[in-house]
Write a protein that holds these residues in place. Structure first.
Motif, PDB file in Angstrom:
ATOM      1  N   ASN A  74      71.118  66.334  62.491  1.00 31.74           N
ATOM      2  CA  ASN A  74      70.220  65.319  61.954  1.00 31.74           C
ATOM      3  C   ASN A  74      69.590  65.852  60.672  1.00 31.74           C
ATOM      4  O   ASN A  74      69.981  66.899  60.145  1.00 31.74           O
ATOM      5  CB  ASN A  74      69.150  64.934  62.976  1.00 31.74           C
ATOM      6  N   GLU A  75      68.605  65.154  60.158  1.00 36.75           N
ATOM      7  CA  GLU A  75      67.983  65.541  58.885  1.00 36.75           C
ATOM      8  C   GLU A  75      67.348  66.930  58.954  1.00 36.75           C
ATOM      9  O   GLU A  75      67.465  67.730  58.024  1.00 36.75           O
ATOM     10  CB  GLU A  75      66.923  64.507  58.497  1.00 36.75           C
ATOM     11  N   SER A  76      66.692  67.244  60.070  1.00 35.12           N
ATOM     12  CA  SER A  76      66.047  68.551  60.228  1.00 35.12           C
ATOM     13  C   SER A  76      67.079  69.674  60.202  1.00 35.12           C
ATOM     14  O   SER A  76      66.865  70.716  59.559  1.00 35.12           O
ATOM     15  CB  SER A  76      65.264  68.604  61.540  1.00 35.12           C
ATOM     16  N   TYR A  77      68.207  69.464  60.909  1.00 31.04           N
ATOM     17  CA  TYR A  77      69.239  70.492  60.965  1.00 31.04           C
ATOM     18  C   TYR A  77      69.876  70.710  59.597  1.00 31.04           C
ATOM     19  O   TYR A  77      70.097  71.851  59.176  1.00 31.04           O
ATOM     20  CB  TYR A  77      70.308  70.097  61.991  1.00 31.04           C
ATOM     21  N   VAL A  78      70.184  69.624  58.882  1.00 32.25           N
ATOM     22  CA  VAL A  78      70.798  69.738  57.558  1.00 32.25           C
ATOM     23  C   VAL A  78      69.876  70.478  56.594  1.00 32.25           C
ATOM     24  O   VAL A  78      70.310  71.338  55.822  1.00 32.25           O
ATOM     25  CB  VAL A  78      71.147  68.335  57.004  1.00 32.25           C
ATOM     26  N   LYS A  79      68.582  70.180  56.635  1.00 36.80           N
ATOM     27  CA  LYS A  79      67.620  70.843  55.763  1.00 36.80           C
ATOM     28  C   LYS A  79      67.509  72.326  56.102  1.00 36.80           C
ATOM     29  O   LYS A  79      67.427  73.182  55.204  1.00 36.80           O
ATOM     30  CB  LYS A  79      66.256  70.164  55.902  1.00 36.80           C
TER      31      LYS A  79
END
Length: 248
Positions: free
Chosen positions: A121-126
């Motif tokens: 998700n967005e947290s993992y990608v960041k």
């Protein structure tokens, strides 16, 4: 661990089965921060057609990661994770714990292996982006300074060793005396090639002062004052040892 440590096998009698789970590095670090503070998350085990569905949700209080490297912004760790279930593969695996008193206890036998994977998700990608930036950043950087550094090593016009060497050269001439045994080794090596040498040639071979060289030659050599090989040196009979063809 001490070689004489005793192992508590009480866990073997209980026939306790444990899971061996591979987790991301950030997850292990967050778990270690929560040691002794209660739960770290919730594990959910369900059933799907033909397989077991297992997921893990990280406690929200542990999702805030420390800054990565020089990154001052806080990074959120993924909260949702899925479990990829793997077989033990015919291996016999066990889990042990060790206390500060070198006491070792068997906690149980591994009955299931698994791999914990974060939800993409967005947290993992960041998180992955910041980790890559930190890992690829050079460890050393060139930096322009405003003023000269005065408390570090300063270059000198001449080092102490060089000064002493030059002083020794002036005292003994252009050539500096080498160790006596080292000079002898050079002379023996030269006389293995030829039987007769004049002093000028031996000075070129050994790079030693004439006076010092003659002093050593008187110990191991003979000076030919007349005859066919007039004004040359050769080794005393007890030191002669020539290779190959007859010495000349």
């Amino acid at each position: 661990m001490s070689e004489k440590s005793e192992v508590d096998l009480t866990g073997a009698k209980k026939n306790t089965g444990v899971w061996l789970v591979k987790v991301p590095k950030y997850l292990a670090q967050q778990w270690s921060k929560a040691s002794g503070k209660g739960e770290v998350g919730k594990l959910k085990i369900g059933k799907k057609p033909g397989k077991t569905d297992v997921s893990f949700t990280l406690n929200e209080d542990l999702t805030c990661l420390s800054a990565l490297g020089e990154k001052t912004e806080l990074v959120q760790a993924p909260q949702e994770h899925s479990m990829l279930m793997l077989s033990v593969g015919g291996q016999t695996l066990a889990v042990f714990t060790e206390t500060t008193a070198d006491e070792i206890s068997l906690e149980g036998m591994v009955v299931q292996r698994a791999e914990c994977r974060p939800a993409v998700n967005e947290s993992y990608v960041k998180l992955k982006k910041l980790q890559m930036e930190v890992s690829t950043k050079p460890k050393r950087l060139t930096e322009q300074i405003a003023r000269p550094v005065t408390n570090n090593f300063k270059p000198v016009s001449n080092h102490v060793a060089n000064v002493e060497y030059e002083k020794k050269k002036r005292t003994e001439g252009r050539m500096v005396r080498a160790d006596r045994q080292q000079v002898m080794d050079m002379l023996f090596s030269a006389f293995e090639k030829h039987q007769y040498y004049n002093i000028k040639h031996l000075v070129e071979v050994t790079k030693q002062p004439v006076t010092y060289l003659k002093e050593i030659l008187r110990e191991i050599g003979l000076y030919n004052a007349k005859g066919t090989h007039k004004s040359t040196w050769e080794l005393k009979p007890e030191y002669r040892h020539y290779h190959g063809e007859e010495a000349n």
